[in-house]
Design a protein around this motif. Structure first.
Motif, PDB file in Angstrom:
ATOM      1  N   ALA A  70      -2.306  -6.145  17.915  1.00 51.55           N
ATOM      2  CA  ALA A  70      -0.974  -6.442  18.455  1.00 51.55           C
ATOM      3  C   ALA A  70       0.083  -5.418  18.086  1.00 51.55           C
ATOM      4  N   LEU A  71      -0.085  -4.717  16.989  1.00 52.60           N
ATOM      5  CA  LEU A  71       0.953  -3.784  16.545  1.00 52.60           C
ATOM      6  C   LEU A  71       1.372  -2.774  17.619  1.00 52.60           C
ATOM      7  N   PRO A  72       0.432  -2.180  18.373  1.00 54.91           N
ATOM      8  CA  PRO A  72       0.852  -1.203  19.385  1.00 54.91           C
ATOM      9  C   PRO A  72       1.647  -1.812  20.536  1.00 54.91           C
ATOM     10  N   ARG A  73       1.603  -3.137  20.680  1.00 60.57           N
ATOM     11  CA  ARG A  73       2.276  -3.790  21.807  1.00 60.57           C
ATOM     12  C   ARG A  73       3.723  -4.140  21.494  1.00 60.57           C
ATOM     13  N   CYS A  74       4.126  -4.048  20.242  1.00 56.56           N
ATOM     14  CA  CYS A  74       5.464  -4.489  19.847  1.00 56.56           C
ATOM     15  C   CYS A  74       6.519  -3.468  20.270  1.00 56.56           C
ATOM     16  N   LYS A  75       7.562  -3.950  20.955  1.00 57.32           N
ATOM     17  CA  LYS A  75       8.633  -3.067  21.433  1.00 57.32           C
ATOM     18  C   LYS A  75       9.652  -2.756  20.336  1.00 57.32           C
ATOM     19  N   GLN A  76       9.858  -3.685  19.415  1.00 58.51           N
ATOM     20  CA  GLN A  76      10.709  -3.451  18.250  1.00 58.51           C
ATOM     21  C   GLN A  76       9.799  -3.274  17.032  1.00 58.51           C
ATOM     22  N   THR A  77      10.303  -2.585  16.026  1.00 57.80           N
ATOM     23  CA  THR A  77       9.508  -2.397  14.814  1.00 57.80           C
ATOM     24  C   THR A  77       9.154  -3.758  14.232  1.00 57.80           C
ATOM     25  N   PRO A  78       7.861  -4.084  14.143  1.00 64.09           N
ATOM     26  CA  PRO A  78       7.463  -5.433  13.731  1.00 64.09           C
ATOM     27  C   PRO A  78       7.302  -5.573  12.223  1.00 64.09           C
ATOM     28  N   MET A  79       6.955  -6.788  11.833  1.00 69.28           N
ATOM     29  CA  MET A  79       6.632  -7.097  10.447  1.00 69.28           C
ATOM     30  C   MET A  79       5.222  -7.684  10.395  1.00 69.28           C
ATOM     31  N   ILE A  80       4.461  -7.275   9.379  1.00 69.14           N
ATOM     32  CA  ILE A  80       3.192  -7.931   9.089  1.00 69.14           C
ATOM     33  C   ILE A  80       3.470  -9.033   8.078  1.00 69.14           C
ATOM     34  N   ASN A  81       3.159 -10.253   8.440  1.00 65.45           N
ATOM     35  CA  ASN A  81       3.420 -11.400   7.584  1.00 65.45           C
ATOM     36  C   ASN A  81       2.104 -12.159   7.357  1.00 65.45           C
ATOM     37  N   SER A  82       1.453 -11.927   6.233  1.00 65.13           N
ATOM     38  CA  SER A  82       1.916 -11.186   5.071  1.00 65.13           C
ATOM     39  C   SER A  82       0.738 -10.431   4.472  1.00 65.13           C
ATOM     40  N   ILE A  83       1.034  -9.629   3.439  1.00 69.23           N
ATOM     41  CA  ILE A  83      -0.006  -8.886   2.739  1.00 69.23           C
ATOM     42  C   ILE A  83      -0.029  -9.362   1.288  1.00 69.23           C
ATOM     43  N   MET A  84      -1.154  -9.961   0.904  1.00 70.02           N
ATOM     44  CA  MET A  84      -1.290 -10.477  -0.460  1.00 70.02           C
ATOM     45  C   MET A  84      -1.445  -9.341  -1.471  1.00 70.02           C
ATOM     46  N   ALA A  85      -1.115  -9.659  -2.707  1.00 69.29           N
ATOM     47  CA  ALA A  85      -1.283  -8.695  -3.801  1.00 69.29           C
ATOM     48  C   ALA A  85      -2.724  -8.764  -4.324  1.00 69.29           C
ATOM     49  N   ARG A  86      -3.654  -8.632  -3.400  1.00 74.61           N
ATOM     50  CA  ARG A  86      -5.077  -8.647  -3.729  1.00 74.61           C
ATOM     51  C   ARG A  86      -5.703  -7.397  -3.116  1.00 74.61           C
ATOM     52  N   PRO A  87      -6.380  -6.572  -3.898  1.00 75.95           N
ATOM     53  CA  PRO A  87      -6.886  -5.289  -3.391  1.00 75.95           C
ATOM     54  C   PRO A  87      -7.703  -5.405  -2.118  1.00 75.95           C
ATOM     55  N   GLU A  88      -8.532  -6.433  -1.996  1.00 77.16           N
ATOM     56  CA  GLU A  88      -9.376  -6.544  -0.804  1.00 77.16           C
ATOM     57  C   GLU A  88      -8.562  -6.797   0.463  1.00 77.16           C
ATOM     58  N   ARG A  89      -7.319  -7.261   0.292  1.00 81.61           N
ATOM     59  CA  ARG A  89      -6.423  -7.455   1.439  1.00 81.61           C
ATOM     60  C   ARG A  89      -5.526  -6.240   1.652  1.00 81.61           C
ATOM     61  N   TYR A  90      -4.831  -5.804   0.592  1.00 80.92           N
ATOM     62  CA  TYR A  90      -3.845  -4.748   0.822  1.00 80.92           C
ATOM     63  C   TYR A  90      -4.478  -3.392   1.088  1.00 80.92           C
ATOM     64  N   GLN A  91      -5.703  -3.153   0.627  1.00 79.57           N
ATOM     65  CA  GLN A  91      -6.344  -1.870   0.919  1.00 79.57           C
ATOM     66  C   GLN A  91      -6.669  -1.719   2.399  1.00 79.57           C
ATOM     67  N   LYS A  92      -6.818  -2.828   3.105  1.00 81.78           N
ATOM     68  CA  LYS A  92      -7.058  -2.794   4.545  1.00 81.78           C
ATOM     69  C   LYS A  92      -5.758  -2.850   5.352  1.00 81.78           C
ATOM     70  N   MET A  93      -4.780  -3.593   4.839  1.00 85.58           N
ATOM     71  CA  MET A  93      -3.589  -3.866   5.647  1.00 85.58           C
ATOM     72  C   MET A  93      -2.459  -2.874   5.450  1.00 85.58           C
ATOM     73  N   LEU A  94      -2.308  -2.336   4.245  1.00 87.00           N
ATOM     74  CA  LEU A  94      -1.225  -1.384   4.024  1.00 87.00           C
ATOM     75  C   LEU A  94      -1.353  -0.132   4.897  1.00 87.00           C
ATOM     76  N   PRO A  95      -2.561   0.408   5.124  1.00 88.36           N
ATOM     77  CA  PRO A  95      -2.655   1.551   6.041  1.00 88.36           C
ATOM     78  C   PRO A  95      -2.166   1.231   7.447  1.00 88.36           C
TER      79      PRO A  95
END
Length: 277
Positions: A70-95
């Motif tokens: 969905a990120l490429p479809r957003c016309k305004q700068t979007p937000m990812i809700n949310s990214i946990m403070a867990r390496p297995e999540r943020y290592q994939k989502m922060l990029p």
């Protein structure tokens, strides 16, 4: 149900209603969306933006593939809700957040689950934001969610979040902040929820909270956000500082806010009848 049936009209009506209420972000919450989230999230984004394309969207699901689609479809700068403070999540989502230059909600839910206190929240915050900064994401695009928990079962956690808010700008200068404030009253009787939610909203605001995940139908909170309830803000602030006005000088509504501050601060034990005491 509306998402599964691919019925755009009620979704668009809700988006237009939220715009009429002056919201700053529209949250699209698919939940886990395990089966077809990678198709559903882009579809909902398109449906909403057909009628509201000038308010940014928060993409809210635990399905990483759905967010990526969905990120490429957003016309305004979007937000990812949310990214946990867990390496297995943020290592994939922060990029993803770095690639699209978007905001993200940094959820202080770590490998051990809910932090025990303000210091554990701070440690998780430093870890997650440092990794984000290394990828080029500035603190100004990071919305830290220290996690609100129900006051009726985890009363000390309400104070720990307030303490964490006092620390946030020292450990993460320029970072934004947000929370699902209504979690504070989960499990409480319906007649208490509005007082507890509004009181804690003010308490967090006074500690520097920048935004709240709110129900656009909640006119009390919206009035507060617009600065229309200075009377409530003043009495909450005074009570937090240990200078509560005499109860006989206050309306019943303001008396209830004083009592609620004292419960949230742990000065009074929570019970479902605390407003009657």
């Amino acid at each position: 149900m509306l998402f599964r049936s691919r019925d755009p009209k009620p979704i668009q009506a809700e988006a237009l209603f939220q715009k009429s209420k002056g919201v700053d972000w529209i949250d699209i919450n698919l939940g886990p969306a395990k089966k077809d989230g990678h198709e559903l999230m882009p579809w909902v984004v398109d449906v909403v933006q057909e009628v509201v394309d000038d308010i940014p969207l928060a993409l809210d699901t635990s399905n990483i593939d759905a967010i990526a689609a969905a990120l490429p479809r957003c016309k305004q700068t979007p937000m990812i809700n949310s990214i946990m403070a867990r390496p297995e999540r943020y290592q994939k989502m922060l990029p993803l957040a770095a690639e699209y230059g978007c905001h993200f909600c940094a959820l202080m839910w770590g490998p051990e689950g809910l932090p025990r206190d303000a210091n554990e929240r701070a440690a998780l915050c430093v870890e997650l934001l440092y990794t984000a900064n290394e990828l080029g994401i500035p603190n100004e695009k990071i919305w830290v969610d220290g996690i609100v928990t129900p006051v009726n079962i985890q009363q000390p956690q309400a104070v720990e979040l307030l303490t964490f808010m006092d620390m946030l700008q020292d450990i993460a200068p320029g970072a934004q902040s947000t929370c699902g404030v209504s979690n504070i009253s989960n499990g409480c009787p319906d007649e208490l929820r509005a007082h507890i939610n509004l009181t804690y909203t003010i308490m967090l605001y006074l500690k520097g909270m920048k935004s709240f995940i709110a129900d656009p139908k909640d006119d009390l909170t919206l009035a507060l956000a617009k600065g229309d309830r200075q009377d409530v803000e003043d009495v909450v602030k005074a009570t937090m500082e240990g200078n509560a006005p005499p109860m006989d000088s206050l309306s019943k509504e303001l008396q209830n806010h004083v009592k609620t501050v004292k419960v949230i601060m742990g000065e009074t034990l929570y019970s479902d009848s605390y407003l009657e005491i």
